[in-house]
Design a protein around this motif. Sequence first.
Motif: not given
Length: 72
Positions: A1-28
């Motif tokens: 297992m590896t953990t990587t931290t990315y920096s993302v601009n533009g998120m302002t709320c829980g809906h934003c975090t949910a959208a990013v989480t959903e898309e990244i979670s689709k990656l193999t």
Amino acid sequence: MTTTTYSVNGMTCGHCTAAVTEEISKLTGVQEVSIDLNAGGTSAVHVTSESALDDAAVREAVDEAGYELVAS
């Protein structure tokens, strides 16, 4: 297992975090996504995966969610 931290601009709320989480979670290989939201600033996105992820794939996932990957 590896953990990587990315920096993302533009998120302002829980809906934003949910959208990013959903898309990244689709990656193999992604096991977990957690976000330290900095509303209106640069948020830290922590991704735990089976192995290192391709930065281009992460950038595409963040773009798909409507936000900007600043750095990894």
